[in-house]
Design a protein around this motif. Structure first.
Motif, PDB file in Angstrom:
ATOM      1  N   ALA A 128      21.078  47.296  74.979  1.00 21.66           N
ATOM      2  CA  ALA A 128      21.624  48.632  75.197  1.00 21.66           C
ATOM      3  C   ALA A 128      22.032  49.334  73.899  1.00 21.66           C
ATOM      4  O   ALA A 128      22.214  50.546  73.890  1.00 21.66           O
TER       5      ALA A 128
ATOM      6  N   THR B   2      17.060  45.928  78.266  1.00 22.70           N
ATOM      7  CA  THR B   2      17.125  47.379  78.388  1.00 22.70           C
ATOM      8  C   THR B   2      16.409  48.023  77.193  1.00 22.70           C
ATOM      9  O   THR B   2      16.554  47.566  76.066  1.00 22.70           O
ATOM     10  N   ARG B   4      15.878  51.387  74.846  1.00 21.78           N
ATOM     11  CA  ARG B   4      16.663  52.537  74.451  1.00 21.78           C
ATOM     12  C   ARG B   4      15.775  53.632  73.903  1.00 21.78           C
ATOM     13  O   ARG B   4      14.913  53.383  73.079  1.00 21.78           O
ATOM     14  N   LEU B   9      19.441  54.928  78.007  1.00 19.71           N
ATOM     15  CA  LEU B   9      19.027  53.559  78.297  1.00 19.71           C
ATOM     16  C   LEU B   9      18.048  53.592  79.460  1.00 19.71           C
ATOM     17  O   LEU B   9      18.329  54.213  80.487  1.00 19.71           O
ATOM     18  N   PHE B  11      16.404  51.269  82.142  1.00 19.59           N
ATOM     19  CA  PHE B  11      16.535  49.918  82.685  1.00 19.59           C
ATOM     20  C   PHE B  11      15.180  49.429  83.181  1.00 19.59           C
ATOM     21  O   PHE B  11      14.435  50.161  83.824  1.00 19.59           O
ATOM     22  N   ALA B 122      23.943  48.331  82.569  1.00 19.40           N
ATOM     23  CA  ALA B 122      23.504  47.658  81.336  1.00 19.40           C
ATOM     24  C   ALA B 122      23.974  46.208  81.327  1.00 19.40           C
ATOM     25  O   ALA B 122      23.233  45.302  80.926  1.00 19.40           O
ATOM     26  N   GLU B 125      21.849  44.238  83.890  1.00 19.00           N
ATOM     27  CA  GLU B 125      20.486  43.977  83.402  1.00 19.00           C
ATOM     28  C   GLU B 125      20.475  42.942  82.268  1.00 19.00           C
ATOM     29  O   GLU B 125      19.554  42.148  82.142  1.00 19.00           O
TER      30      GLU B 125
END
Lengths: 338, 338
Positions: A128, B2, B4, B9, B11, B122, B125
């Protein structure tokens, strides 16, 4: 992927604290750790118009010094996690207005720094964020009038009282690379031993520290003596004694415990009663004192457990007891190249 | 992991909101969304001794109803992310004392629900939690005396004022499985257009909503019309109009915008002036109104953008302007089995 064991997260790729910076005020500049701060000011207003604005400035300075030490431009920060003690966490929000990076506000009272490191490490490991700031601050004058009485009343401080640090600490977290490793993190559960004394935060918070440490030891199968040091922040003298008693009652004799609130100030010389406190206390001690020891390798593996008392002046006046929480991260010295 | 892209973000495993629950007070029970709440009370004290304690109870009820709907025992919750508007976020902390699960406190004012969902997705995940609660609350009476004047003063409300909802919402997040998917999240950057009027939160927050939405559209290459609805919370009538103007100035004509603060109450019948607000407003509208639509499939893809004004009564009295932040999550209807 982070692995979970009980309440503890075990990081697999070892997110790192790539840099850290500590900023403090006048009393901090007269204390035993003065030489370890990145910046100190004899003016507790830091040239600002109010104590609250001074705390905003403290956070901002810590963030900028941290980025400077890492030689990272501000634009590369993908997320900042920050919190403080002011009502509605305004020191953090107003600092973030200046910094202009994506920002998620935290409230963990004096546990904020460990909360930010724990969340930040998990977010870095999960993909993240590649550059994440975790920071916390406090200001003695801003905090006292929030939680107790205006300073100008000149209230007598009790022996159990702690002195809120005028300080901020900021860490730059990255998913991996050079720096102090974050090997594990434990999020705390709120504890309440029915303490009602607003001048005895240590007693309110010690059960939270004990609870989180016990969860961590059980989850990881480790024992206290495996660590070079078990840092807590900020229990002060009273809370530290209570923590050791609570752990002793569980069969754990802790001989390597150091409380950030007990080392930031000189209890005898600086009239801080039970010790230092405030989110900025352990944040600054971490950045100024603990991280450099790990980077030098004079410590290899430590626990950093920050404790927060979760009351407000309103709940105090409503005769509520004081709940507390503690979050923990396990820190490791950088691996040396062979 | 994740992925970016800019501030957003994306997923990969599509964390889900497996269940949600909304709880509200008297005014909410008289509003147009009353039938969509899981629980309502005509007593704004909810049988508690203070408004502050009532808000704690609201959060606790929302959490317990959410877990009940998911048939998940409390012990399986690995982390709760919660926040509220009370100084030092005491509604959340005291609710967590009762709930007893690992707890990380958030402060995002009225943006808290989206902040919790973004962080929570986040964390899920990344492997940090398998069952995570994200929750937020507010209480009209507790908030008014924090931010403005005691209710008993009977201050006249201006046309731009919003009515803080007495409500809470709680979502159960899981890394994957059945439920409303969280496809993306954007953490906001603090915006400040120099608004100083404590009775015009909509104007202070609209720039934050615009900023985060613009980041999201740019990062994802999407356009507003691709969504069944773009929800904001809680700009009210005044802030909603300003948001549409700010986006129009950037060339985006939004025709599918609905503000949670504009639908929770009936502006004409319920004397709420510009609309509803408070962290509990969009949290409850999400859980009671938005999630069921996605679950039924009557909406397939929506944006949920919660906005928070980050001032306190102290910063207001110190003549500071009001900064704001908005966080966003993209929600998707559950995938139907073929």
């Amino acid at each position: 992927m982070t692995v979970r064991c009980g309440d503890t997260l075990l990081f697999q790729t070892l997110p790192v604290i790539a840099a850290g910076a500590a900023v403090g005020g006048k009393k901090e500049s007269e204390g035993p750790l003065a030489a370890e701060f990145d910046e100190l000011s004899a003016d507790n207003r830091f040239g600002q118009s109010s104590w609250e604005a001074a705390e905003k400035y403290l956070q901002l300075r810590a963030a900028r010094l941290c980025l400077q030490k890492a030689a990272l431009p501000q634009e590369k920060v993908q997320l900042a996690l920050a919190g403080d003690l002011q009502a509605q966490c305004t020191a953090s929000s107003y600092a973030m207005r200046e910094l202009g990076v994506p920002f998620a506000g935290l409230f963990g009272a004096c546990s904020t720094m460990a909360e930010g490191l724990a969340l930040g490490a998990a977010l870095c490991e999960g993909g993240a964020a590649r550059n994440l700031l975790a920071m916390a601050s406090s200001h003695f004058c801003a905090a006292e009038r929030q939680f107790r009485t205006p300073l100008s009343y000149g209230a007598v401080r009790t022996p159990t009282a702690q002195w809120t640090a005028t300080a901020a600490g900021c860490c730059l977290l990255q998913p991996q690379g050079e720096g102090v490793g974050i090997a594990a993190a434990t999020f705390g559960r709120v504890q309440d031993y029915q303490v009602k004394d607003i001048n005895n935060m240590g007693a309110a918070m010690a059960p939270a520290a004990a609870s989180t440490l016990l969860h961590y030891f059980k989850d990881t199968g480790t024992e206290p003596q495996e660590f070079d040091c078990i840092y807590t922040g900020d229990l002060g003298q009273v809370g530290s004694q209570l923590l050791r008693e609570l752990l002793a009652a569980e069969g754990l004799l802790i001989k390597n415990h150091v409380d950030c609130g007990c080392i930031l100030f000189d209890a005898n010389e600086q009239s801080v009663k039970s010790g230092g406190s405030g989110p900025g206390c352990c944040a600054a001690v971490l950045c100024g004192h603990i991280l450099p020891r790990l980077r030098r390798g004079s410590q290899k593996r430590v626990l950093f457990t920050a404790t927060g008392a979760l009351m407000s002046q309103t709940t105090f006046l409503q005769k509520e007891t004081i709940p507390a929480v503690a979050h923990l991260v396990e820190l490791r010295a950088p691996e040396k190249e062979k």
